[in-house]
Design a protein around this motif. Structure first.
Motif, PDB file in Angstrom:
ATOM      1  N   LYS A 254       0.835  -1.207   0.000  1.00 22.82           N
ATOM      2  CA  LYS A 254       0.000   0.000   0.000  1.00 22.82           C
ATOM      3  C   LYS A 254       0.866   1.252   0.000  1.00 22.82           C
ATOM      4  O   LYS A 254       1.838   1.368   0.753  1.00 22.82           O
ATOM      5  CB  LYS A 254      -0.914   0.009   1.222  1.00 22.82           C
ATOM      6  CG  LYS A 254      -1.867   1.210   1.275  1.00 22.82           C
ATOM      7  CD  LYS A 254      -2.782   1.154   2.482  1.00 22.82           C
ATOM      8  CE  LYS A 254      -3.821   0.070   2.323  1.00 22.82           C
ATOM      9  NZ  LYS A 254      -4.836   0.122   3.420  1.00 22.82           N
ATOM     10  N   GLN A 255       0.488   2.197  -0.878  1.00 20.81           N
ATOM     11  CA  GLN A 255       1.180   3.480  -0.978  1.00 20.81           C
ATOM     12  C   GLN A 255       0.130   4.584  -0.859  1.00 20.81           C
ATOM     13  O   GLN A 255      -0.771   4.679  -1.688  1.00 20.81           O
ATOM     14  CB  GLN A 255       1.920   3.604  -2.319  1.00 20.81           C
ATOM     15  CG  GLN A 255       2.862   2.458  -2.639  1.00 20.81           C
ATOM     16  CD  GLN A 255       4.091   2.443  -1.759  1.00 20.81           C
ATOM     17  OE1 GLN A 255       4.607   3.496  -1.377  1.00 20.81           O
ATOM     18  NE2 GLN A 255       4.551   1.247  -1.400  1.00 20.81           N
ATOM     19  N   ASN A 256       0.226   5.397   0.167  1.00 21.52           N
ATOM     20  CA  ASN A 256      -0.740   6.470   0.385  1.00 21.52           C
ATOM     21  C   ASN A 256      -0.136   7.820   0.027  1.00 21.52           C
ATOM     22  O   ASN A 256       1.012   8.109   0.368  1.00 21.52           O
ATOM     23  CB  ASN A 256      -1.198   6.486   1.847  1.00 21.52           C
ATOM     24  CG  ASN A 256      -2.008   5.256   2.214  1.00 21.52           C
ATOM     25  OD1 ASN A 256      -2.825   4.791   1.417  1.00 21.52           O
ATOM     26  ND2 ASN A 256      -1.791   4.727   3.414  1.00 21.52           N
ATOM     27  N   GLY A 257      -0.928   8.626  -0.675  1.00 20.60           N
ATOM     28  CA  GLY A 257      -0.479   9.958  -1.051  1.00 20.60           C
ATOM     29  C   GLY A 257      -0.089  10.026  -2.512  1.00 20.60           C
ATOM     30  O   GLY A 257       0.191   9.012  -3.161  1.00 20.60           O
ATOM     31  N   SER A 258      -0.074  11.223  -3.051  1.00 18.14           N
ATOM     32  CA  SER A 258       0.286  11.412  -4.455  1.00 18.14           C
ATOM     33  C   SER A 258       1.758  11.075  -4.672  1.00 18.14           C
ATOM     34  O   SER A 258       2.575  11.122  -3.742  1.00 18.14           O
ATOM     35  CB  SER A 258       0.005  12.852  -4.886  1.00 18.14           C
ATOM     36  OG  SER A 258       0.767  13.753  -4.101  1.00 18.14           O
ATOM     37  N   LEU A 259       2.083  10.734  -5.919  1.00 19.54           N
ATOM     38  CA  LEU A 259       3.444  10.318  -6.262  1.00 19.54           C
ATOM     39  C   LEU A 259       3.904  11.093  -7.485  1.00 19.54           C
ATOM     40  O   LEU A 259       3.216  11.121  -8.508  1.00 19.54           O
ATOM     41  CB  LEU A 259       3.470   8.814  -6.560  1.00 19.54           C
ATOM     42  CG  LEU A 259       4.784   8.237  -7.093  1.00 19.54           C
ATOM     43  CD1 LEU A 259       5.889   8.337  -6.044  1.00 19.54           C
ATOM     44  CD2 LEU A 259       4.587   6.777  -7.520  1.00 19.54           C
ATOM     45  N   THR A 260       5.061  11.728  -7.378  1.00 20.60           N
ATOM     46  CA  THR A 260       5.679  12.408  -8.515  1.00 20.60           C
ATOM     47  C   THR A 260       6.991  11.718  -8.839  1.00 20.60           C
ATOM     48  O   THR A 260       7.851  11.552  -7.963  1.00 20.60           O
ATOM     49  CB  THR A 260       5.942  13.890  -8.211  1.00 20.60           C
ATOM     50  OG1 THR A 260       4.697  14.539  -7.932  1.00 20.60           O
ATOM     51  CG2 THR A 260       6.603  14.570  -9.405  1.00 20.60           C
ATOM     52  N   ILE A 261       7.132  11.298 -10.094  1.00 25.57           N
ATOM     53  CA  ILE A 261       8.342  10.600 -10.536  1.00 25.57           C
ATOM     54  C   ILE A 261       9.148  11.573 -11.383  1.00 25.57           C
ATOM     55  O   ILE A 261       8.728  11.971 -12.473  1.00 25.57           O
ATOM     56  CB  ILE A 261       7.987   9.338 -11.343  1.00 25.57           C
ATOM     57  CG1 ILE A 261       7.049   8.437 -10.534  1.00 25.57           C
ATOM     58  CG2 ILE A 261       9.248   8.580 -11.738  1.00 25.57           C
ATOM     59  CD1 ILE A 261       6.479   7.280 -11.325  1.00 25.57           C
ATOM     60  N   ASN A 262      10.300  11.964 -10.876  1.00 28.81           N
ATOM     61  CA  ASN A 262      11.123  12.966 -11.557  1.00 28.81           C
ATOM     62  C   ASN A 262      12.218  12.360 -12.425  1.00 28.81           C
ATOM     63  O   ASN A 262      12.675  12.989 -13.386  1.00 28.81           O
ATOM     64  CB  ASN A 262      11.753  13.909 -10.529  1.00 28.81           C
ATOM     65  CG  ASN A 262      10.721  14.775  -9.840  1.00 28.81           C
ATOM     66  OD1 ASN A 262       9.876  15.383 -10.504  1.00 28.81           O
ATOM     67  ND2 ASN A 262      10.776  14.834  -8.510  1.00 28.81           N
ATOM     68  N   SER A 263      12.663  11.161 -12.084  1.00 25.63           N
ATOM     69  CA  SER A 263      13.747  10.535 -12.839  1.00 25.63           C
ATOM     70  C   SER A 263      13.677   9.027 -12.651  1.00 25.63           C
ATOM     71  O   SER A 263      13.010   8.524 -11.747  1.00 25.63           O
ATOM     72  CB  SER A 263      15.111  11.058 -12.374  1.00 25.63           C
ATOM     73  OG  SER A 263      15.323  10.742 -11.008  1.00 25.63           O
ATOM     74  N   GLY A 264      14.405   8.313 -13.509  1.00 29.38           N
ATOM     75  CA  GLY A 264      14.427   6.864 -13.415  1.00 29.38           C
ATOM     76  C   GLY A 264      13.087   6.259 -13.779  1.00 29.38           C
ATOM     77  O   GLY A 264      12.185   6.926 -14.291  1.00 29.38           O
ATOM     78  N   ILE A 265      12.946   4.967 -13.515  1.00 30.23           N
ATOM     79  CA  ILE A 265      11.706   4.247 -13.803  1.00 30.23           C
ATOM     80  C   ILE A 265      11.195   3.632 -12.508  1.00 30.23           C
ATOM     81  O   ILE A 265      11.893   2.845 -11.860  1.00 30.23           O
ATOM     82  CB  ILE A 265      11.929   3.154 -14.863  1.00 30.23           C
ATOM     83  CG1 ILE A 265      12.349   3.791 -16.190  1.00 30.23           C
ATOM     84  CG2 ILE A 265      10.660   2.324 -15.053  1.00 30.23           C
ATOM     85  CD1 ILE A 265      12.707   2.789 -17.262  1.00 30.23           C
TER      86      ILE A 265
END
Length: 555
Positions: free
Chosen positions: A475-486
């Motif tokens: 489980k992952q709670n909260g928004s996620l921003t991916i800036n680099s990598g995969i």
């Protein structure tokens, strides 16, 4: 396979209607692995680990049905499987992997019949001297300068009716071949591996020393103008025990690397210049009798070499042989640039004993694109199929296996899996005698590999796949921003929106995403076997076997 034998000759194209009359063989009842680990199975009995099961088999048929007509290598294109045979090749439609359908059979004799595909072209290796280059040829003589062996090229734009369009003769024929696309996309180079010139030098176009490979250039705009453009000598000193060329070469075009299994030597090469491979590292091993094939890991930091002790016909998986004979050897690639070297780490051999009637030794396999791990599926002839995890180079571990019992209790019959490869979620095996097998691997280490799909796969032209820099589970709670990598998600419940910034990537497998996905100029966005409760706005994204409860914009 060692020392191919010339076969008969004629050509056959099966219509779809005729092919539809062929029936799949019933999948045999299997014995749990725990009950069979220390027991040699009975004739045709199937034993396997619980996580690897057979879902289909297509027996040999037509001109390939005889015992002497050996099945060989495999290539893939979308939902098509190209299955080589000493007498030509079959094309199967595996849109439903549990029910492969025959599309066509092309009879064009000349062992080994290893196929590779590129767009609308199929390249077929011929390492048996023929009276001419036609599909109606008879066996020939290496002493006759008018006789032929080399590479045949087919137009496969119509899978139901492939057309033979070009032949290229090469010195000592083509035991195996490897495709290396040009960097500008206009040509494909064919690395031709062959060996075995007559010791007395009587060959008209196959003379010792044969310490080279042949390189064919095929212009994609005009494949009928294909021709040999280079014959680089890899072993000017003769190599180990007078190595004559290479048995097989695997190229990794994205990294400009190649690994050569060259009989007495294992080599790492720089192929930045496709017609001038340069050896970076050369290794030898007194436990290796015949360097046969090679596989990189996805990062290009390891090579797994195989030893085909006994040439493929020997019973090497018995108590008479050590665990480092007829086995794999795993090497790390250390250093950078021209200073890269192969450094030995470990051996691996299947832990099950076979009967003296079963040919068994390390043979052809491919990577399984599992997240964050180096996992390979591999053929061992009548030793069956093995799945190994070599993430730790020094401690490879078998995680699955599948095996048939001997073909006979009274005589030795050449058989078993010649090539076993992973393609788009399933394992395909070309069994020398039993035909095409399809298997499903259900394991938590490898299930996420179904998130990766290739439009085309020639295992000796190794493709790269997106490498996870971050793996999320649970489980992952909260928004996620991916800036680099995969960022890779495997079995995730994500509560919050996901944003993928330019250059970054997202791969989602078997997950529930409660929130929108927005990506701009992402390197990759792939959503497989998942559910999204929200919108998806990602140009170029792949959404497969998934449900999206919201708007979708991918193009």
């Amino acid at each position: 396979m060692f020392d191919p034998t010339p076969r008969g000759s004629r050509r056959l194209a099966l219509s779809l209607a005729a092919a539809g009359a062929l029936l799949l063989a019933a999948v045999g009842a299997a014995t749990p692995a725990s009950a069979a680990e220390n027991t040699i199975p009975a004739v045709d009995e199937i034993v396997h680990s619980p996580n690897l099961t057979q879902i289909a088999n297509v027996p040999k048929f037509g001109a390939f049905a005889t015992e002497a007509s050996y099945n060989s290598d495999l290539a893939f294109q979308g939902n098509y499987v190209f299955a080589g045979n000493y007498n030509g090749f079959n094309i199967f439609d595996v849109s439903d992997p549990a029910s492969p359908q025959v599309v066509s059979q092309v009879v064009c004799p000349g062992s080994q019949g290893d196929p590779s595909v590129f767009g609308d072209l199929l390249f077929l290796a011929v390492d048996a001297v023929r009276s001419d280059d036609s599909c109606n040829s008879a066996g020939g003589s290496v002493a006759n300068p008018d006789h032929w062996e080399g590479v045949r090229i087919f137009d496969i734009s119509d899978k139901s009716n492939p057309q033979y369009i070009k032949s290229v003769r090469t010195d000592c024929g083509s035991h195996t071949l490897t495709l290396a696309p040009s960097k500008d996309g206009k040509d494909v180079y064919v690395y031709v591996q062959s060996y075995g010139p007559p010791a007395n030098g009587s060959g008209a176009y196959c003379k010792p020393p044969h310490d080279k490979i042949s390189i064919i250039k095929t212009p994609l705009a005009d494949p009928t103008s294909s021709a040999v453009v280079a014959t680089p000598v890899l072993f000017p000193d003769g190599g180990n025990t007078n190595t004559s060329g290479c048995h097989d070469i695997t190229v990794y075009p994205e990294l400009d690397l190649a690994a050569g299994a060259c009989m007495g030597d294992g080599v790492l090469m720089d192929i930045s210049d496709r017609t001038n491979p340069v050896i970076l590292s050369q290794v030898r091993d007194t436990n290796f009798a015949f360097w046969h094939s090679a596989t990189f890991n996805n990062a290009g930091t390891k090579v797994l070499f195989t030893d085909e002790l006994g040439g493929g016909s020997g019973a090497i998986c018995t108590a008479n042989y050590r665990t480092n004979q007829g086995a794999n050897a795993i090497y790390d690639i250390v250093g950078t640039g021209a200073g890269r070297q192969l450094v030995f780490k470990s051996y691996f051999k299947i832990p099950r004993l076979n009967s003296p009637r079963e040919n068994c030794v390390a043979h052809n396999g491919s990577l399984i694109p599992a997240m964050g791990r180096d996992i390979m599926v591999q053929a061992w002839y009548q030793g069956g199929i093995s799945v190994i995890d070599f993430t730790d180079s020094a401690n490879p571990v078998e995680i699955a296996f599948w095996e048939r019992g001997p073909l006979s209790e009274t005589r030795s019959i050449l058989g078993g899996s010649w090539s076993t490869y992973w393609h788009n979620g399933y394992i395909y095996s070309n069994d020398i005698q039993k035909g095409l097998d399809v298997l499903k691997l259900d394991d938590p280490l490898t299930n996420n590999a179904r998130a990766i799909a290739f439009d085309e796969l020639n295992v000796q032209t190794q493709p790269s796949y997106p490498a996870c820099t971050t793996i999320l589970r649970g489980k992952q709670n909260g928004s996620l921003t991916i800036n680099s990598g995969i960022t890779c998600m495997d079995g995730v419940t994500q509560n919050g929106a996901i944003k993928v910034n330019p250059g970054a990537g997202l791969i989602v497998f078997n997950s529930n995403l409660n929130g929108s996905i927005h990506a701009v100029n992402a390197s990759v966005v792939s959503i497989v076997e998942s559910k999204v409760n929200g919108s998806v706005d990602a140009i170029g994204a792949t959404i497969r076997d998934s449900k999206v409860n919201g708007s979708v914009r991918t193009s």
